[in-house]
Scaffold this motif. Structure first.
Motif, short mmCIF file in Angstrom:
data_model
loop_
_atom_site.label_atom_id
_atom_site.label_comp_id
_atom_site.label_asym_id
_atom_site.label_seq_id
_atom_site.Cartn_x
_atom_site.Cartn_y
_atom_site.Cartn_z
N GLU A 377 -3.58 31.22 -37.62
CA GLU A 377 -3.69 31.60 -36.38
C GLU A 377 -3.15 30.01 -35.94
O GLU A 377 -2.06 30.05 -34.74
CB GLU A 377 -4.74 31.26 -35.52
N ASN A 378 -3.40 28.87 -36.70
CA ASN A 378 -2.85 27.52 -36.32
C ASN A 378 -0.88 27.72 -36.41
O ASN A 378 -0.92 26.43 -35.79
CB ASN A 378 -3.16 26.97 -37.47
N HIS A 379 -0.83 28.53 -36.85
CA HIS A 379 0.57 28.87 -37.94
C HIS A 379 1.01 29.97 -36.71
O HIS A 379 2.25 30.62 -36.47
CB HIS A 379 1.20 29.42 -38.66
N GLY A 380 0.18 30.00 -35.15
CA GLY A 380 1.05 31.10 -34.57
C GLY A 380 1.06 32.46 -34.80
O GLY A 380 1.19 33.44 -34.20
N ARG A 381 0.13 33.25 -35.52
CA ARG A 381 0.35 34.57 -36.35
C ARG A 381 -1.11 35.31 -35.88
O ARG A 381 -2.49 34.14 -35.90
CB ARG A 381 0.96 34.58 -37.44
N HIS A 382 -1.26 36.00 -36.00
CA HIS A 382 -2.36 37.04 -35.91
C HIS A 382 -2.35 37.69 -38.08
O HIS A 382 -1.86 38.25 -37.89
CB HIS A 382 -2.49 37.69 -35.23
N ILE A 383 -4.21 37.68 -38.00
CA ILE A 383 -4.26 37.80 -38.82
C ILE A 383 -4.94 39.86 -38.84
O ILE A 383 -4.99 40.59 -37.71
CB ILE A 383 -5.65 37.54 -40.16
N ILE A 384 -4.25 40.59 -40.18
CA ILE A 384 -4.95 42.16 -39.86
C ILE A 384 -5.14 41.92 -40.92
O ILE A 384 -5.95 41.68 -41.68
CB ILE A 384 -4.22 43.53 -39.98
N GLY A 385 -6.62 43.11 -41.13
CA GLY A 385 -7.75 42.98 -42.68
C GLY A 385 -8.43 44.47 -42.30
O GLY A 385 -8.73 44.96 -41.46
N TRP A 386 -8.71 44.50 -43.60
CA TRP A 386 -9.29 46.20 -43.54
C TRP A 386 -10.89 46.17 -42.95
O TRP A 386 -11.32 45.17 -42.76
CB TRP A 386 -9.84 47.20 -45.42
N ASP A 387 -11.37 47.56 -42.72
CA ASP A 387 -12.50 47.10 -42.32
C ASP A 387 -13.57 46.96 -42.70
O ASP A 387 -14.94 46.86 -41.88
CB ASP A 387 -12.57 48.80 -41.50
N GLU A 388 -13.44 45.91 -44.20
CA GLU A 388 -14.61 45.71 -45.08
C GLU A 388 -14.66 44.62 -44.24
O GLU A 388 -15.44 43.79 -43.71
CB GLU A 388 -14.50 45.75 -46.20
N MET A 389 -13.82 43.55 -43.80
CA MET A 389 -14.08 42.67 -42.13
C MET A 389 -15.56 42.60 -41.81
O MET A 389 -16.22 41.99 -41.06
CB MET A 389 -13.30 42.31 -41.54
N LEU A 390 -15.25 43.89 -41.61
CA LEU A 390 -17.40 44.42 -40.42
C LEU A 390 -18.35 43.87 -40.78
O LEU A 390 -19.25 44.14 -40.67
CB LEU A 390 -17.12 45.96 -39.77
N ASP A 391 -18.13 44.34 -42.18
CA ASP A 391 -19.47 44.51 -43.23
C ASP A 391 -20.10 42.46 -43.05
O ASP A 391 -19.99 41.23 -43.86
CB ASP A 391 -19.16 44.67 -44.47
N GLY A 392 -20.57 41.91 -42.41
CA GLY A 392 -20.39 40.60 -42.33
C GLY A 392 -19.84 40.11 -40.84
O GLY A 392 -20.12 40.88 -39.81
N GLU A 393 -19.84 38.91 -40.84
CA GLU A 393 -19.31 38.45 -39.55
C GLU A 393 -17.70 38.41 -39.01
O GLU A 393 -17.06 38.44 -40.15
CB GLU A 393 -19.41 37.28 -38.97
N LEU A 394 -17.58 39.23 -37.93
CA LEU A 394 -15.84 39.77 -37.99
C LEU A 394 -15.10 38.40 -37.22
O LEU A 394 -15.66 37.93 -36.57
CB LEU A 394 -15.73 41.04 -37.41
N ALA A 395 -13.78 37.99 -38.20
CA ALA A 395 -13.03 36.89 -37.95
C ALA A 395 -13.22 37.20 -36.29
O ALA A 395 -11.96 38.33 -36.15
CB ALA A 395 -11.97 36.83 -38.56
#
Ligand code: TNX
Length: 768
Positions: A377-395
């Motif tokens: 994000e600091n470089h002006g972009r956004h991330i995509i991640g697989w749905d495992e990102m929901l197992d915890g706290e989502l970025a």
């Protein structure tokens, strides 16, 4: 409305064909189907060698593509000129600020003098060109093409229309990837997700870490099929930054954005093999030769490892200008982190605490993902991640790619996060397209036929109306564990991408599977023109075989969706035209295929019917198979149909940790001396041979007497067969009931399932 359109085209063909022989008519019913097509009976536009393309200056690139497409089919290339006032025999491309639905929307207006394609943006012009080129009759003998007069208005349903490719498990050269992109273009896709790193190979040059491609791009062998054996062939390859920049431009010219994925912090063995200090144990590691999920992941407690990830992302962002950078996050076992002093210290330092939902290590994973997100994000972009990102706290700003079905997508959309839908059960193109897998290129497994892809609805149930907007769109994925040849890759892609295109582009009420098959069939002429291999199942004969155990016959129903007739033969005798369902009552070999109007033949369906003294006789299962592998129940074992190597085909029953134990009532006293069946072997999926087989007989069905018993050795780990035939003979005995008991092994010590029972899969049981 469709019928009227057809009628008008019909009239046009008639009037034209009487005066001009080499003329053919364009058909706007393409894939994906445009939103609105309205034709008039005014005179058509005639494209010929004198046709010119006129355009505004900044549409020159798009005009070039159109000229290429015309040249590819007809061999002549229209001149491209600046727009003039007096237009005749012109295809005119123009940007207009009219009322378009979005930047990808376009309008095509056809009259006797011009075909005019307009949009408010180059994207829309490009899609208008795609629709036009797909309407062309693909026939290089034609010198004039008639375009029915009328208006087409079109726009996509979803802004994100993606396709993915895994170039880590198998490397594909840049030129092949360009062809893959060309196929995406033909189906109006606009996002290309390039999975460029994984355990089995690091493919992208990173200047700061040269060993990633010197060491990490190569593995010393590869797992053979579904066995536990390896070949010793060195496999690998990588792309230089320059090659990737060229690929980005190639895609961009075709209105496709490449979204690179650096899969972190798991799926990183290739990086660990290159720089072992980045792992929790320090290695040694090797670029993985097998598939699955490795316990060795990036050390989350090591600041150097975090720095490494950021350095890599920095170079990746420099090569790929896309708004989104995919950072993976899937399948990260916590084993190493639990034992790693650095990771545990990090957990302490961050004040992370386990709760009733998640472990401290789950939150450590969230920390890595959020930290990388912040960097991106600091470089002006956004991330995509697989749905495992929901197992915890989502970025906080993450877009979630929902692959384990749709539930992750629903959960993320409810949290007001953007979502890309790539559910494995509908949109994984590495899965088989048919159950007849013995006649297919070997695949990872699964079953995802074209019709199922077509049926997919990307807005999942369970979302409120105002949450729909978070679903950016659908994407299909091709993982390449079992795809090493480019031709096979194309075969997995086509024609499923044609089905995907309508899922992505069309509104649900526009969708009609059988109509799509006709349009897709026409599109295959373009696939052929470009030499792309494609799967033909949906254009071939479809055969449904249903045993009628009660009445003692097997019913065979044959059908097809494209023009032609169905022809079959029994025991290779004369070809017979199919008119009505067949009833099979004895052993025979059946073949059938579609004979097309042009005389060509579709793929031949073949099967053998294999009756024995047990066929169609009452059968009882003394132990129930696993619910996922019960299919039609006990009848599967006595229906005259043998199983192929695919244990999911419906012709096998599977037991887990139990005996396969069945009693067959032969209905009268019968002499028996032989029992035959196959076992399916798939060690990777925990399916082994039998520890023992017993046969018992009885006159009353109560008291059984053993007539045969034998123990077997476990097959060795390098057994590469998929079928294991068992044939048992014993002294002839007269009996009414026969019981067969097949006992499984436990998974052996050298196997990932050690300590657990193994599966046993049994097909037709023949009694002779
Ligand atoms: C799951 S999808 C994976 C991949 C495999 C694929 C095989 C996902 C995020 N992870 O690593 O290649 O299944 O179908």
């Amino acid at each position: 409305m469709k019928r009227i359109v057809v009628a008008i085209i019909g009239i046009t063909i008639l009037t034209l064909s009487s005066c001009q022989k080499q003329i053919e008519t364009a058909d706007y019913q393409v894939v994906p189907l445009p939103k609105e097509i309205s034709l008039t009976d005014k005179k058509p536009f005639i494209l010929d060698k004198n046709t010119v393309i006129e355009c505004q200056k900044d549409l020159q690139k798009e005009a070039d593509f159109l000229a290429d497409y015309i040249e590819d089919i007809y061999g002549f290339r229209p001149r491209i000129m600046d727009a003039e006032n007096d237009m005749n025999n012109v295809i005119y491309l123009a940007l207009e600020p009219n009322d378009f639905a979005n930047d990808e929307a376009y309008q095509i207006v056809v009259n006797e003098r011009v075909i005019k394609i307009t949009s408010r943006n180059n994207h829309g012009i490009f899609y208008g060109i795609q629709t036009l080129r797909k309407s062309f009759p693909v026939d290089n003998n034609v010198t004039k093409i008639a375009f029915p007069a009328g208006v087409i208005n079109d726009w996509p349903r979803f802004a994100y229309r993606g396709m993915h490719l895994d170039v880590s498990r198998h490397f594909f050269p840049i030129d092949s990837i360009k062809v893959y992109i060309d196929a995406m273009v033909m189906h109006n896709l606009n996002k290309f997700h390039l999975h460029i790193t994984d355990d089995q190979g690091w493919r992208i040059e990173i200047k700061k870490y040269p060993k990633l491609t010197e060491i990490g791009a190569w593995r010393s062998g590869t797992l053979i099929g579904k066995t536990m054996a390896y070949d010793t062939i060195r496999h690998g390859g990588c792309y230089t930054q320059e090659e990737l920049r060229d690929l980005v431009k190639y895609a961009e010219d075709r209105h496709i954005t490449i979204i690179p994925e650096i899969d972190l912090p798991g799926h990183m063995l290739a990086a660990l093999a290159s720089y072992p200090e980045l792992g929790c144990t320090g290695g040694p590691y090797e670029v993985w030769k097998r598939w699955g999920v490795s316990e060795d992941v990036i050390c989350a407690g090591n600041e150097h490892a975090m720095q490494f990830l950021e350095d890599v992302l920095l170079e990746v962002m420099d090569i790929f200008p896309s708004e989104y950078i995919h950072i993976g996050g899937d399948e990260v076992p916590r084993d190493r982190w639990k034992e790693c002093p650095k990771c545990q210290a990090k957990i302490k330092e961050l004040g992370i605490k386990a709760d009733d939902k998640h472990s401290a290590e789950d939150y450590l994973q969230s920390y890595v993902m959020s930290r990388m997100e912040q960097f991106v994000e600091n470089h002006g972009r956004h991330i995509i991640g697989w749905d495992e990102m929901l197992d915890g706290e989502l970025a906080p700003n993450a877009t979630v790619m929902s692959w384990r079905g749709s539930s992750g997508g629903v959960k993320a959309a409810k949290m007001h996060h953007n979502v890309i839908m790539t559910p494995n059960d509908y949109l994984y193109f590495d899965y088989y397209q048919t159950l007849d897998t013995d006649n297919e290129p070997f695949s990872i497994g699964g079953y995802n036929p074209v019709k199922k892809v077509y049926s997919y609805e990307p807005i999942p149930d369970g979302l409120d109306e105002d949450e729909h907007k978070y679903i950016l769109g659908p994407q299909a994925n091709i993982w390449t564990e079992y795809t090493s040849e480019f031709n096979v890759l194309l075969y997995r892609l086509l024609p499923r991408i044609g089905a995907l295109a309508e899922v992505q582009w069309c509104n649900p009420e526009q969708k009609d599977y059988e109509d799509w098959v006709q349009r897709e069939y026409r599109l295959t002429k373009l696939y052929k023109l470009y030499g792309w291999r494609y799967a033909t199942h949906i254009f071939d004969i479809d055969v449904r075989i249903t045993p009628n155990v009660k009445e003692g016959f097997i019913e065979v129903v044959m059908s097809k969706l494209v023009d032609g007739k169905i022809v079959y033969s029994i025991d290779n005798q004369n070809d017979i035209e199919y008119k009505e369902p067949l009833r099979i009552t004895e052993n025979c070999h059946l073949e059938g295929y579609v004979l097309r109007p042009d005389g060509s033949q579709g793929r031949v369906f073949r099967t053998d019917f294999d009756f024995s003294k047990a066929s169609m006789k009452p059968i009882v299962l003394m132990e129930q198979p696993h619910k996922n592998y019960t299919f039609n129940g006990a009848d599967v074992l006595i229906d005259g149909l043998r199983g192929s190597t695919n244990y999911r085909s419906g012709r096998w029953l599977g037991w887990y940790g139990k005996n396969a134990d069945v009693i067959i009532d032969l209905q009268e006293v019968t002499e028996v001396s032989t029992v035959k069946f196959n076992l399916n072997i798939n060690m990777k999926d925990w399916i082994f041979n039998a520890r023992s087989v017993k046969v018992l007989v009885s006159d009353d069905g109560d008291d059984f007497e053993e007539v045969f018993a034998q123990d077997f050795d476990l097959l060795s780990a390098d057994y590469t067969g998929s079928l294991y035939p068992v044939e048992i003979t014993f002294s002839p005995v007269n009996t009414r009931y026969i019981e067969i008991v097949i006992t499984p092994f436990d998974c052996p010590e050298c196997h990932s399932g050690y300590g657990y029972p193994a599966w046993i899969f049994v097909d037709e049981i023949g009694v002779y």
